[in-house]
Write a protein that holds these residues in place. Structure first.
Motif, PDB file in Angstrom:
ATOM      1  N   HIS A 185      13.420   1.821   9.705  1.00  0.00           N
ATOM      2  CA  HIS A 185      12.448   1.140   8.855  1.00  0.00           C
ATOM      3  C   HIS A 185      11.359   0.477   9.696  1.00  0.00           C
ATOM      4  O   HIS A 185      10.175   0.549   9.352  1.00  0.00           O
ATOM      5  CB  HIS A 185      13.167   0.097   7.993  1.00  0.00           C
ATOM      6  N   ASN A 222       7.652   2.308   5.437  1.00  0.00           N
ATOM      7  CA  ASN A 222       7.038   2.900   4.237  1.00  0.00           C
ATOM      8  C   ASN A 222       6.566   4.338   4.443  1.00  0.00           C
ATOM      9  O   ASN A 222       5.656   4.803   3.752  1.00  0.00           O
ATOM     10  CB  ASN A 222       5.861   2.046   3.753  1.00  0.00           C
ATOM     11  N   ASP A 254      11.478   6.384   6.825  1.00  0.00           N
ATOM     12  CA  ASP A 254      11.964   5.047   6.496  1.00  0.00           C
ATOM     13  C   ASP A 254      13.012   5.164   5.400  1.00  0.00           C
ATOM     14  O   ASP A 254      12.683   5.503   4.253  1.00  0.00           O
ATOM     15  CB  ASP A 254      10.797   4.170   6.029  1.00  0.00           C
ATOM     16  N   VAL A 271      12.572   3.588   1.731  1.00  0.00           N
ATOM     17  CA  VAL A 271      11.771   4.160   0.641  1.00  0.00           C
ATOM     18  C   VAL A 271      12.374   5.471   0.134  1.00  0.00           C
ATOM     19  O   VAL A 271      11.739   6.196  -0.629  1.00  0.00           O
ATOM     20  CB  VAL A 271      10.292   4.368   1.060  1.00  0.00           C
ATOM     21  N   LEU A 298       7.453   5.924  -5.635  1.00  0.00           N
ATOM     22  CA  LEU A 298       6.746   4.822  -4.997  1.00  0.00           C
ATOM     23  C   LEU A 298       5.381   5.259  -4.490  1.00  0.00           C
ATOM     24  O   LEU A 298       5.161   6.426  -4.162  1.00  0.00           O
ATOM     25  CB  LEU A 298       7.573   4.281  -3.829  1.00  0.00           C
ATOM     26  N   GLY A 299       4.491   4.283  -4.383  1.00  0.00           N
ATOM     27  CA  GLY A 299       3.175   4.543  -3.826  1.00  0.00           C
ATOM     28  C   GLY A 299       2.279   5.306  -4.786  1.00  0.00           C
ATOM     29  O   GLY A 299       2.520   5.349  -6.006  1.00  0.00           O
ATOM     30  N   GLN A 341      11.871  -6.599  -0.883  1.00  0.00           N
ATOM     31  CA  GLN A 341      10.953  -5.616  -1.464  1.00  0.00           C
ATOM     32  C   GLN A 341       9.558  -6.180  -1.713  1.00  0.00           C
ATOM     33  O   GLN A 341       8.595  -5.417  -1.830  1.00  0.00           O
ATOM     34  CB  GLN A 341      11.526  -5.066  -2.768  1.00  0.00           C
ATOM     35  N   HIS A 367       7.000  -4.974   0.852  1.00  0.00           N
ATOM     36  CA  HIS A 367       6.813  -3.551   1.148  1.00  0.00           C
ATOM     37  C   HIS A 367       6.440  -2.685  -0.057  1.00  0.00           C
ATOM     38  O   HIS A 367       5.529  -1.869   0.033  1.00  0.00           O
ATOM     39  CB  HIS A 367       8.080  -3.002   1.797  1.00  0.00           C
ATOM     40  N   ILE A 368       7.145  -2.823  -1.179  1.00  0.00           N
ATOM     41  CA  ILE A 368       6.876  -1.940  -2.320  1.00  0.00           C
ATOM     42  C   ILE A 368       5.420  -2.008  -2.788  1.00  0.00           C
ATOM     43  O   ILE A 368       4.823  -0.984  -3.102  1.00  0.00           O
ATOM     44  CB  ILE A 368       7.858  -2.228  -3.474  1.00  0.00           C
ATOM     45  N   ILE A 426       2.589   3.225   0.661  1.00  0.00           N
ATOM     46  CA  ILE A 426       3.790   4.037   0.901  1.00  0.00           C
ATOM     47  C   ILE A 426       3.349   5.495   0.850  1.00  0.00           C
ATOM     48  O   ILE A 426       2.854   5.967  -0.171  1.00  0.00           O
ATOM     49  CB  ILE A 426       4.879   3.766  -0.156  1.00  0.00           C
ATOM     50  N   ALA A 474       1.842  -1.453   5.916  1.00  0.00           N
ATOM     51  CA  ALA A 474       3.101  -1.360   5.163  1.00  0.00           C
ATOM     52  C   ALA A 474       3.709  -2.717   4.841  1.00  0.00           C
ATOM     53  O   ALA A 474       4.758  -2.775   4.185  1.00  0.00           O
ATOM     54  CB  ALA A 474       4.111  -0.527   5.956  1.00  0.00           C
ATOM     55  N   THR A 475       3.086  -3.795   5.295  1.00  0.00           N
ATOM     56  CA  THR A 475       3.690  -5.120   5.127  1.00  0.00           C
ATOM     57  C   THR A 475       2.659  -6.141   4.653  1.00  0.00           C
ATOM     58  O   THR A 475       1.462  -5.967   4.835  1.00  0.00           O
ATOM     59  CB  THR A 475       4.297  -5.627   6.451  1.00  0.00           C
TER      60      THR A 475
END
Length: 444
Positions: free
Chosen positions: A220, A225, A230, A233, A241-242, A339, A342-343, A347, A362-363
């Motif tokens: 990760h 992401n 990772d 995800v 996602l993304g 989460q 990141h979510i 992503i 990604a953060t």
């Protein structure tokens, strides 16, 4: 340690005869059975070594065909020592005309980030405060003792049991953040000491596996992401996602679940079940399948301690029910905290960015306060943690201004938000991805 290279690696030729390679050639060696990487312009064949890599073979494989200098610096607290293990794997170096970075990365940005890291080192920001971590461990043990005293003196009534469960949940959550510190080698100067205490905290205090955590979590950090790299995800087709994955699923008419409602069934699946069901199955099966017997012994010591403590009060079934309820509560705490950073962020598939750009994309951070620091285990400083995973968390606030300044210089978005908004953004992001899937499913 084994030899993983050709020419100067396996044949034993002197270093003077080492070959020069272009990035075009190096990038071809990113296969499962053929892995090269570059560290400080030196080319290493890690194909055979990958399976013996202490952090797991996947994390090192994710860097194959790339410049891994910043990842190498980020994960190792004593790079000079690790260089000794790399020596037999050395097969060459970048050709004189080749840039130090692959794929047209901004060399000045990369250099400025490395200068920032050197500044942080000069400021002693990678030096841990023993008192901080001693008190942190102490407050976890104090909660465990308090829980036992409560049930001893007040019995097993519903109110007492509910308070007891909340105390044990808090203890477990905080032990989770503490094992994270030792797992990242951010407490002691010697890796071996961090590994030993990590096994104690994650094994004896939580009943989990240090090796399972290392092999999963380092992936990760290396490629946050990034689909197929990772594991965080990899949603097992339960969520999309993304922005790109939902469209891809929609075009292919994939409908494992009604993803346009994923922001609603998220509350029923993800927070309540991640730790008590998915993680428990994965941890136990991994320890047995991979023969992590030391980890299994530590985990057994946790369950023995727990049941010896609570069976006299609740019986076998009652103790098991209490443990399941604690895991259920802890899972909510863990999911929302981990989460939120990141979510809602980018992503996507691998884009081969430089270390700073890939981590910040990604953060995101959460505003600082005493409560936020404690509640999240300082993961409210997620950007700084991802850039410097071995930095003790109590120093993140000190390096934060330097990181923000560097991001501003190069137009890299540095995102920070309130805790409540971060929670809301998880649900909003899932809804957005679900709507993208539905549109592609119906119209593309």
């Amino acid at each position: 340690m084994g030899k993983g290279g050709e020419k100067g690696g396996e044949s034993g030729e002197p270093e003077a005869q080492i070959r020069s390679y272009t990035w075009e050639e190096i990038q071809k060696h990113n296969l499962r059975t053929d892995k090269w990487l570059v560290i400080e312009r030196k080319v290493y064949n890690v194909t055979k070594w990958a399976n013996r890599h202490p952090g797991g073979q996947r994390v090192i494989s994710h860097c194959a065909g790339e410049d891994a200098t910043d990842a190498f610096q980020a994960f190792h607290i004593n790079p000079a020592l690790v260089q000794k293990f790399l020596k037999p794997l050395l097969i060459g170096e970048l050709a004189p005309g080749e840039p130090s970075q692959d794929r047209d990365k901004n060399s000045q940005l990369v250099q400025d980030f490395r200068t920032l890291r050197k500044t942080a080192e000069d400021m002693n920001l990678f030096r841990a405060n023993p008192l901080f971590f001693s008190l942190y461990l102490g407050h976890i043990i104090a909660m465990e003792v308090l829980a036992w005293l409560m049930v001893s003196y007040f019995g097993t009534g519903w109110i007492t049991t509910l308070i007891l469960a909340c105390i044990l949940t808090t203890s477990q959550a905080q032990a989770g953040w503490l094992q994270h510190d030792f797992g990242h080698l951010s407490v002691f100067k010697k890796s071996s000491w961090n590994h030993i205490v990590h096994k104690f905290v994650i094994g004896h205090l939580k009943g989990a596996s240090a090796n399972w955590w290392n092999h999963r979590h380092f992936q990760h950090h290396a490629k946050p992401n990034i689909f197929k790299k990772d594991p965080d995800v990899n949603m097992l087709h339960i969520f999309v996602l993304g922005d790109t994955q939902p469209v891809e699923y929609g075009k292919k008419k994939l409908k494992y679940l009604p993803y346009n409602h994923q922001h609603e069934y998220f509350f029923l699946i993800f927070p309540p079940l991640l730790i008590p069901v998915y993680f428990q199955i994965q941890i136990i099966s991994t320890m047995i399948r991979r023969r992590f017997w030391a980890d299994l012994a530590w985990a057994i010591s946790y369950y023995m301690r727990y049941f010896i403590t609570y069976i006299p009060f609740y019986g076998v079934l009652g103790s098991l029910s209490l443990l399941t309820f604690v895991r259920f509560l802890e899972s909510h705490w863990f999911v929302w905290v981990t989460q939120m950073n990141h979510i809602p962020m980018e992503i996507d598939c691998e884009k081969h960015r430089d270390w700073l750009s890939s981590q910040v994309a990604a953060t995101c951070n959460i505003e600082q306060s005493f409560f936020n620091d404690w509640f999240t285990g300082h993961l409210n400083f997620q950007i700084e943690h991802h850039l410097f995973p071995t930095m003790p968390r109590h120093n993140f606030w000190k390096v934060k201004p330097l990181v923000k300044s560097l991001c501003a210089k190069y137009g890299v978005q540095y995102e920070e938000k309130p805790l409540g908004k971060a929670f809301v953004d998880i649900v909003g992001s899932l809804k957005k991805s679900g709507d993208l899937w539905l549109d592609a499913y119906l119209h593309k």
